[in-house]
Design an enzyme around this catalytic site. Structure first.
Site, PDB file in Angstrom:
ATOM      1  N   LYS A  95      21.363 -42.862  11.366  1.00 35.29           N
ATOM      2  CA  LYS A  95      21.496 -41.408  11.240  1.00 35.29           C
ATOM      3  C   LYS A  95      22.586 -41.016  10.246  1.00 35.29           C
ATOM      4  O   LYS A  95      23.429 -41.814   9.860  1.00 35.29           O
ATOM      5  CB  LYS A  95      21.703 -40.767  12.616  1.00 35.29           C
ATOM      6  CG  LYS A  95      20.364 -40.719  13.370  1.00 35.29           C
ATOM      7  CD  LYS A  95      20.400 -39.931  14.646  1.00 35.29           C
ATOM      8  CE  LYS A  95      18.976 -39.901  15.246  1.00 35.29           C
ATOM      9  NZ  LYS A  95      18.952 -39.438  16.620  1.00 35.29           N
ATOM     10  N   ARG A 129      18.092 -46.592  21.144  1.00 28.71           N
ATOM     11  CA  ARG A 129      16.848 -46.333  20.399  1.00 28.71           C
ATOM     12  C   ARG A 129      17.087 -46.688  18.936  1.00 28.71           C
ATOM     13  O   ARG A 129      17.870 -46.009  18.264  1.00 28.71           O
ATOM     14  CB  ARG A 129      16.490 -44.847  20.561  1.00 28.71           C
ATOM     15  CG  ARG A 129      15.215 -44.417  19.867  1.00 28.71           C
ATOM     16  CD  ARG A 129      15.022 -42.901  20.010  1.00 28.71           C
ATOM     17  NE  ARG A 129      13.784 -42.447  19.403  1.00 28.71           N
ATOM     18  CZ  ARG A 129      13.660 -42.172  18.102  1.00 28.71           C
ATOM     19  NH1 ARG A 129      14.677 -42.301  17.272  1.00 28.71           N
ATOM     20  NH2 ARG A 129      12.486 -41.758  17.630  1.00 28.71           N
TER      21      ARG A 129
HETATM   22  N1  HH2 Z   1      15.965 -39.217  17.242  1.00 29.60           N
HETATM   23  C1  HH2 Z   1      14.894 -39.002  16.421  1.00 29.60           C
HETATM   24  C2  HH2 Z   1      13.633 -38.713  16.966  1.00 29.60           C
HETATM   25  N2  HH2 Z   1      13.446 -38.683  18.312  1.00 29.60           N
HETATM   26  N3  HH2 Z   1      14.301 -38.926  20.497  1.00 29.60           N
HETATM   27  C3  HH2 Z   1      15.324 -39.163  21.313  1.00 29.60           C
HETATM   28  N4  HH2 Z   1      15.153 -39.162  22.647  1.00 29.60           N
HETATM   29  N5  HH2 Z   1      16.584 -39.422  20.842  1.00 29.60           N
HETATM   30  C4  HH2 Z   1      16.854 -39.452  19.499  1.00 29.60           C
HETATM   31  O1  HH2 Z   1      18.030 -39.672  19.115  1.00 29.60           O
HETATM   32  C5  HH2 Z   1      15.775 -39.199  18.587  1.00 29.60           C
HETATM   33  C6  HH2 Z   1      14.485 -38.930  19.131  1.00 29.60           C
HETATM   34  C7  HH2 Z   1      15.088 -39.054  14.938  1.00 29.60           C
HETATM   35  O2  HH2 Z   1      14.917 -40.369  14.453  1.00 29.60           O
HETATM   36  P1  HH2 Z   1      13.562 -40.937  13.838  1.00 29.60           P
HETATM   37  O3  HH2 Z   1      12.485 -40.958  14.870  1.00 29.60           O
HETATM   38  O4  HH2 Z   1      13.805 -42.240  13.183  1.00 29.60           O
HETATM   39  O5  HH2 Z   1      13.227 -39.949  12.662  1.00 29.60           O
HETATM   40  P2  HH2 Z   1      12.161 -38.802  12.464  1.00 29.60           P
HETATM   41  O6  HH2 Z   1      12.429 -37.748  13.490  1.00 29.60           O
HETATM   42  O7  HH2 Z   1      12.395 -38.316  11.064  1.00 29.60           O
HETATM   43  O8  HH2 Z   1      10.794 -39.398  12.657  1.00 29.60           O
END
Ligand code: HH2
Length: 271
Positions: free
Chosen positions: A215, A249
């Protein structure tokens, strides 16, 4: 439906599978169902304890994806994985309709970045019997990073999570996981306070999931574009687990699993 197991002394790893063209760090990589299925199986083999599968990016500034498109991305992958994975799967979605279909297709948990503020999302969780990941977000992805302000970020996030956990419990949801929502309407100082004081959220009595992987706050501290943020991700995972995280995660499952084998062994040796 599979349930997460929490063996004593093991920090769990949740592998991220983004079936999206535009996720902030791995957009487009797993967009074909074949690539997504083989990545899921690979992450399980690398030591993931759980997978989080999503078909809509929530990166700052992102816009919602139509339901039909999200269904097209997520459901075939869940269906193809059903019966092939030993570990539970959460579906990362903002849409109650998608959540219900995903559970029918094999998802065990519903992960909602809006923290089940939408009553239909609470109903979807109760109706399916799935577990939940309740994440805190201030605002919405399109605008959440425009100068977020808190009196005490940890107290505010903790109160929100406590209220939502009580609501879901009252609705009949048996398995509840809390998540402070790193990077969702939080600046650098807010993110650091939430990780450092995670024990205050853990004290609510539910397992805590922490999402720090690649992040922006890591880039602000140590530089680098998202794929170059592995060392900072591992540092934040180790610090987060020391402060009370039960589940991490992450995108880089193999590397984070190895790091946590070492960190957990050291923690276990503490008298
Ligand atoms: N972070 C992201 C998406 N979903 N869900 C939870 N519970 N906690 C988190 O910290 C979280 C989440 C963002 O990361 P990522 O899925 O890699 O990116 P994107 O939203 O661009 O797909």
């Amino acid at each position: 439906m599979k349930k997460l197991q929490f063996p004593p002394g093991r920090t769990l790893i949740c592998g991220i599978l983004n079936i999206t063209p535009d996720s902030f760090s791995d957009g487009g990589k797993w967009i074909s169902p074949e690539a997504a299925v083989s990545r899921a199986l690979e992450m399980e083999a690398q030591g993931a304890d759980m997978l989080d599968i999503g078909g809509e990016s929530s990166r700052p500034g992102s816009a919602p994806v139509p339901l039909e498109e999200e269904k097209r991305r997520v459901l075939p992958v869940l269906e193809a994985l059903a019966g092939r994975l030993k570990i539970p799967v959460s579906v990362d979605t903002c849409k109650p309709e998608l959540a219900e279909l995903a559970v029918k297709a094999g998802a065990d948990y519903i992960n909602n970045i809006f923290g089940f503020t939408h009553p239909a999302m609470v109903r979807a969780a109760a109706a399916t019997g799935a577990g939940v990941v309740i994440m805190h977000m201030k605002g919405e992805p399109r605008t959440m990073q425009a100068d977020p302000v808190y009196a005490d970020v940890v107290a505010e996030v903790r109160l929100f999570l406590a209220e939502k956990a009580a609501l879901l419990k009252a609705a009949g949801v048996a398995e509840i996981i809390l998540d402070p929502g790193i990077g969702f309407g939080k600046n650098l100082e807010h993110n650091l306070a939430l990780i450092a004081r995670l024990d205050e959220i853990r004290a609510l009595g539910y397992p805590v999931l922490l999402g720090v992987s690649r992040k922006k706050f890591i880039g602000l501290l140590a530089g680098g574009e998202p794929p170059e943020r592995l060392s900072g991700t591992i540092a934040a995972c180790v610090a987060g687990a020391a402060a009370g995280a039960d589940i991490l995660r992450v995108h880089d499952v193999a590397e984070c699993r190895k790091a946590m084998l070492v960190a957990d062994a050291i923690k276990a040796a503490r008298k």
